[in-house]
Design a protein around this motif. Structure first.
Motif, PDB file in Angstrom:
ATOM      1  N   SER A 135      41.851  44.131 -15.309  1.00 49.08           N
ATOM      2  CA  SER A 135      41.308  44.965 -14.241  1.00 49.08           C
ATOM      3  C   SER A 135      40.674  46.230 -14.804  1.00 49.08           C
ATOM      4  CB  SER A 135      42.392  45.333 -13.236  1.00 49.08           C
ATOM      5  OG  SER A 135      43.344  46.208 -13.820  1.00 49.08           O
ATOM      6  N   PHE A 136      39.786  46.770 -13.997  1.00 50.14           N
ATOM      7  CA  PHE A 136      39.099  48.028 -14.357  1.00 50.14           C
ATOM      8  C   PHE A 136      38.811  48.735 -13.044  1.00 50.14           C
ATOM      9  CE2 PHE A 136      37.184  50.897 -17.143  1.00 50.14           C
ATOM     10  CZ  PHE A 136      35.864  51.157 -16.838  1.00 50.14           C
ATOM     11  N   ASN A 137      39.832  49.288 -12.427  1.00 47.17           N
ATOM     12  CA  ASN A 137      39.719  49.887 -11.105  1.00 47.17           C
ATOM     13  C   ASN A 137      39.167  51.301 -11.172  1.00 47.17           C
ATOM     14  OD1 ASN A 137      40.826  47.509 -10.224  1.00 47.17           O
ATOM     15  ND2 ASN A 137      42.824  48.395  -9.715  1.00 47.17           N
ATOM     16  N   LEU A 138      38.343  51.605 -10.205  1.00 47.26           N
ATOM     17  CA  LEU A 138      37.693  52.916 -10.106  1.00 47.26           C
ATOM     18  C   LEU A 138      38.476  53.783  -9.137  1.00 47.26           C
ATOM     19  CD1 LEU A 138      35.040  54.549 -10.872  1.00 47.26           C
ATOM     20  CD2 LEU A 138      34.137  53.707  -8.692  1.00 47.26           C
ATOM     21  N   ARG A 139      38.671  55.056  -9.502  1.00 45.73           N
ATOM     22  CA  ARG A 139      39.461  55.943  -8.642  1.00 45.73           C
ATOM     23  C   ARG A 139      38.783  57.305  -8.504  1.00 45.73           C
ATOM     24  NH1 ARG A 139      44.375  54.125 -11.893  1.00 45.73           N
ATOM     25  NH2 ARG A 139      44.132  56.085 -13.025  1.00 45.73           N
ATOM     26  N   LYS A 140      39.103  57.945  -7.385  1.00 42.95           N
ATOM     27  CA  LYS A 140      38.695  59.334  -7.183  1.00 42.95           C
ATOM     28  C   LYS A 140      39.774  59.997  -6.338  1.00 42.95           C
ATOM     29  CE  LYS A 140      34.852  62.365  -6.083  1.00 42.95           C
ATOM     30  NZ  LYS A 140      33.414  62.491  -5.737  1.00 42.95           N
ATOM     31  N   PRO A 141      40.257  61.157  -6.732  1.00 45.01           N
ATOM     32  CA  PRO A 141      41.381  61.795  -6.023  1.00 45.01           C
ATOM     33  C   PRO A 141      41.030  62.248  -4.604  1.00 45.01           C
ATOM     34  CG  PRO A 141      41.080  62.744  -8.213  1.00 45.01           C
ATOM     35  CD  PRO A 141      39.900  61.894  -7.948  1.00 45.01           C
ATOM     36  N   SER A 142      39.801  62.707  -4.409  1.00 42.84           N
ATOM     37  CA  SER A 142      39.420  63.249  -3.113  1.00 42.84           C
ATOM     38  C   SER A 142      37.961  62.901  -2.852  1.00 42.84           C
ATOM     39  CB  SER A 142      39.614  64.773  -3.087  1.00 42.84           C
ATOM     40  OG  SER A 142      39.184  65.313  -1.854  1.00 42.84           O
ATOM     41  N   VAL A 143      37.726  62.070  -1.856  1.00 40.79           N
ATOM     42  CA  VAL A 143      36.379  61.556  -1.597  1.00 40.79           C
ATOM     43  C   VAL A 143      35.575  62.557  -0.769  1.00 40.79           C
ATOM     44  CG1 VAL A 143      35.122  59.759  -0.357  1.00 40.79           C
ATOM     45  CG2 VAL A 143      37.063  59.153  -1.772  1.00 40.79           C
ATOM     46  N   ASP A 154      37.097  43.624  -2.572  1.00 40.06           N
ATOM     47  CA  ASP A 154      36.834  44.325  -1.316  1.00 40.06           C
ATOM     48  C   ASP A 154      35.338  44.449  -1.083  1.00 40.06           C
ATOM     49  OD1 ASP A 154      39.414  46.265  -2.614  1.00 40.06           O
ATOM     50  OD2 ASP A 154      39.662  44.917  -0.904  1.00 40.06           O
ATOM     51  N   ILE A 155      34.858  43.831   0.005  1.00 41.92           N
ATOM     52  CA  ILE A 155      33.441  43.913   0.317  1.00 41.92           C
ATOM     53  C   ILE A 155      33.104  45.289   0.886  1.00 41.92           C
ATOM     54  CG2 ILE A 155      31.629  42.981   1.808  1.00 41.92           C
ATOM     55  CD1 ILE A 155      33.068  40.292   1.654  1.00 41.92           C
ATOM     56  N   HIS A 156      34.010  45.810   1.723  1.00 38.86           N
ATOM     57  CA  HIS A 156      33.761  47.069   2.416  1.00 38.86           C
ATOM     58  C   HIS A 156      35.068  47.839   2.520  1.00 38.86           C
ATOM     59  CE1 HIS A 156      32.439  49.227   6.372  1.00 38.86           C
ATOM     60  NE2 HIS A 156      32.221  49.987   5.315  1.00 38.86           N
ATOM     61  N   ILE A 157      35.022  49.122   2.202  1.00 39.62           N
ATOM     62  CA  ILE A 157      36.186  50.007   2.319  1.00 39.62           C
ATOM     63  C   ILE A 157      35.772  51.254   3.083  1.00 39.62           C
ATOM     64  CG2 ILE A 157      37.622  51.603   1.000  1.00 39.62           C
ATOM     65  CD1 ILE A 157      38.150  49.490  -0.989  1.00 39.62           C
ATOM     66  N   THR A 158      36.649  51.690   3.979  1.00 34.01           N
ATOM     67  CA  THR A 158      36.419  52.935   4.709  1.00 34.01           C
ATOM     68  C   THR A 158      37.569  53.890   4.411  1.00 34.01           C
ATOM     69  OG1 THR A 158      35.249  51.802   6.497  1.00 34.01           O
ATOM     70  CG2 THR A 158      36.117  53.999   6.969  1.00 34.01           C
ATOM     71  N   VAL A 159      37.219  55.101   4.014  1.00 32.19           N
ATOM     72  CA  VAL A 159      38.235  56.132   3.763  1.00 32.19           C
ATOM     73  C   VAL A 159      37.800  57.413   4.451  1.00 32.19           C
ATOM     74  CG1 VAL A 159      38.932  55.122   1.570  1.00 32.19           C
ATOM     75  CG2 VAL A 159      37.197  56.906   1.608  1.00 32.19           C
ATOM     76  N   SER A 160      38.768  58.256   4.719  1.00 32.86           N
ATOM     77  CA  SER A 160      38.474  59.556   5.319  1.00 32.86           C
ATOM     78  C   SER A 160      38.102  60.553   4.237  1.00 32.86           C
ATOM     79  CB  SER A 160      39.684  60.075   6.098  1.00 32.86           C
ATOM     80  OG  SER A 160      40.005  59.202   7.154  1.00 32.86           O
ATOM     81  N   GLU A 161      37.219  61.463   4.578  1.00 36.62           N
ATOM     82  CA  GLU A 161      36.835  62.491   3.624  1.00 36.62           C
ATOM     83  C   GLU A 161      38.072  63.259   3.177  1.00 36.62           C
ATOM     84  OE1 GLU A 161      33.807  65.121   5.030  1.00 36.62           O
ATOM     85  OE2 GLU A 161      33.197  65.665   2.993  1.00 36.62           O
ATOM     86  N   GLY A 162      38.191  63.475   1.886  1.00 45.14           N
ATOM     87  CA  GLY A 162      39.357  64.168   1.332  1.00 45.14           C
ATOM     88  C   GLY A 162      40.467  63.237   0.884  1.00 45.14           C
ATOM     89  N   ALA A 163      40.422  62.002   1.330  1.00 45.28           N
ATOM     90  CA  ALA A 163      41.442  61.028   0.932  1.00 45.28           C
ATOM     91  C   ALA A 163      41.124  60.499  -0.455  1.00 45.28           C
ATOM     92  CB  ALA A 163      41.497  59.887   1.937  1.00 45.28           C
ATOM     93  N   SER A 164      42.140  59.868  -1.058  1.00 47.10           N
ATOM     94  CA  SER A 164      41.937  59.274  -2.374  1.00 47.10           C
ATOM     95  C   SER A 164      41.276  57.903  -2.223  1.00 47.10           C
ATOM     96  CB  SER A 164      43.260  59.145  -3.110  1.00 47.10           C
ATOM     97  OG  SER A 164      44.117  58.270  -2.404  1.00 47.10           O
ATOM     98  N   LEU A 165      40.698  57.447  -3.327  1.00 45.47           N
ATOM     99  CA  LEU A 165      39.956  56.194  -3.306  1.00 45.47           C
ATOM    100  C   LEU A 165      40.304  55.357  -4.521  1.00 45.47           C
ATOM    101  CD1 LEU A 165      37.518  54.402  -2.313  1.00 45.47           C
ATOM    102  CD2 LEU A 165      36.107  55.765  -3.871  1.00 45.47           C
ATOM    103  N   GLU A 166      40.467  54.060  -4.307  1.00 44.82           N
ATOM    104  CA  GLU A 166      40.563  53.134  -5.429  1.00 44.82           C
ATOM    105  C   GLU A 166      39.762  51.884  -5.094  1.00 44.82           C
ATOM    106  OE1 GLU A 166      44.468  51.768  -6.647  1.00 44.82           O
ATOM    107  OE2 GLU A 166      43.712  51.373  -8.658  1.00 44.82           O
TER     108      GLU A 166
END
Lengths: 115, 114
Positions: free
Chosen positions: B73-81, B8-20
């Motif tokens: 794989s080594f995916n990065l995650r955050k529960p709430s951005v 993924d070159i670019h990802i857009t998420v909403s604040e508070g959403a999860s991220l991978e």
């Protein structure tokens, strides 16, 4: 604050001219590195040094030279700049104990434009 | 030589959403794996690293990553951005025996919508 200092922050350089990018660290790390960052390519290793007095070539060493006279300083020299060397240059350092791999500490970069 | 792919070159998420953020590597043995973050105009900062042991590693700023050998794989995650997480993220891989040959992915740019 301990870390890596790079200078200059940015520079416009005429093609054919020489330039030295400076890098100084105060963490007493043994290993130091120079990377260039280009859009879509990530970071590519130019040269590295495992300890003072030794250097080695990375993935893209052509057109660049380095020296490591002491632990703290690791300057990168472009002898005769070409436009393809336009890039953002990052210096990094890491601890080194035997063959163990450690994460790197990076400087803030030097943005170089060759015209 | 080892290599890293960040699909993924670019990802857009909403604040508070999860991220991978995805990272796949190519290497014959178990490598050392890293995630770095780069804020605009700054150098890279180490978020977390995996050397061995527990495959779920915790990092700074609330990030975690999971090593999956079967998927390389080594995916990065955050529960709430948070809005401050907007930055460029780089996955990196190094052979377990060579600190000098760290290879970086091309990066994933994260945009956070309010």
């Amino acid at each position: 604050t301990a870390g890596i200092t790079q200078a200059p922050t940015s520079q416009i350089l005429a093609a054919g001219r020489s330039m030295t990018l400076r890098c100084t660290q105060d963490m007493r790390h043994n290993a130091m590195y120079w990377y260039r960052q280009d859009l879509g390519l990530g970071l590519r290793l130019i040269h590295y040094s495992n300890t003072a007095g030794t250097t080695g070539k990375g993935e893209v060493p052509d057109g660049y030279s380095v020296s490591r006279a002491n632990t703290d300083d690791f300057p990168l020299t472009l002898a005769s700049a070409v436009p393809s060397q336009t890039s953002v240059y990052f210096c990094a350092s890491s601890e080194r104990a035997g063959a163990r791999v450690y994460g790197y500490t990076f400087g803030s970069g030097t943005r170089l434009t060759v015209v | 030589a080892q290599s890293v792919t960040q699909p993924d070159i670019h990802i857009t998420v909403s604040e508070g959403a999860s991220l991978e953020l995805r990272c796949n590597y190519s290497y014959g043995a178990t490598p050392y794996l890293f995630w770095y973050v780069q804020s605009p105009g700054q150098g890279l900062q180490l978020l977390l690293k995996y050397f061995s042991g527990d495959t779920l590693v915790q990092g700074i700023k609330g990030f975690e990553a999971e090593f999956k050998r079967s998927q390389s794989s080594f995916n990065l995650r955050k529960p709430s951005v948070h809005w401050s997480d907007a930055a460029e993220y780089f996955c990196a891989v190094a052979p377990s025996y060579n600190n000098n040959d760290m290879r970086f992915g091309a990066g994933t740019r994260l945009t956070v919508k309010p």
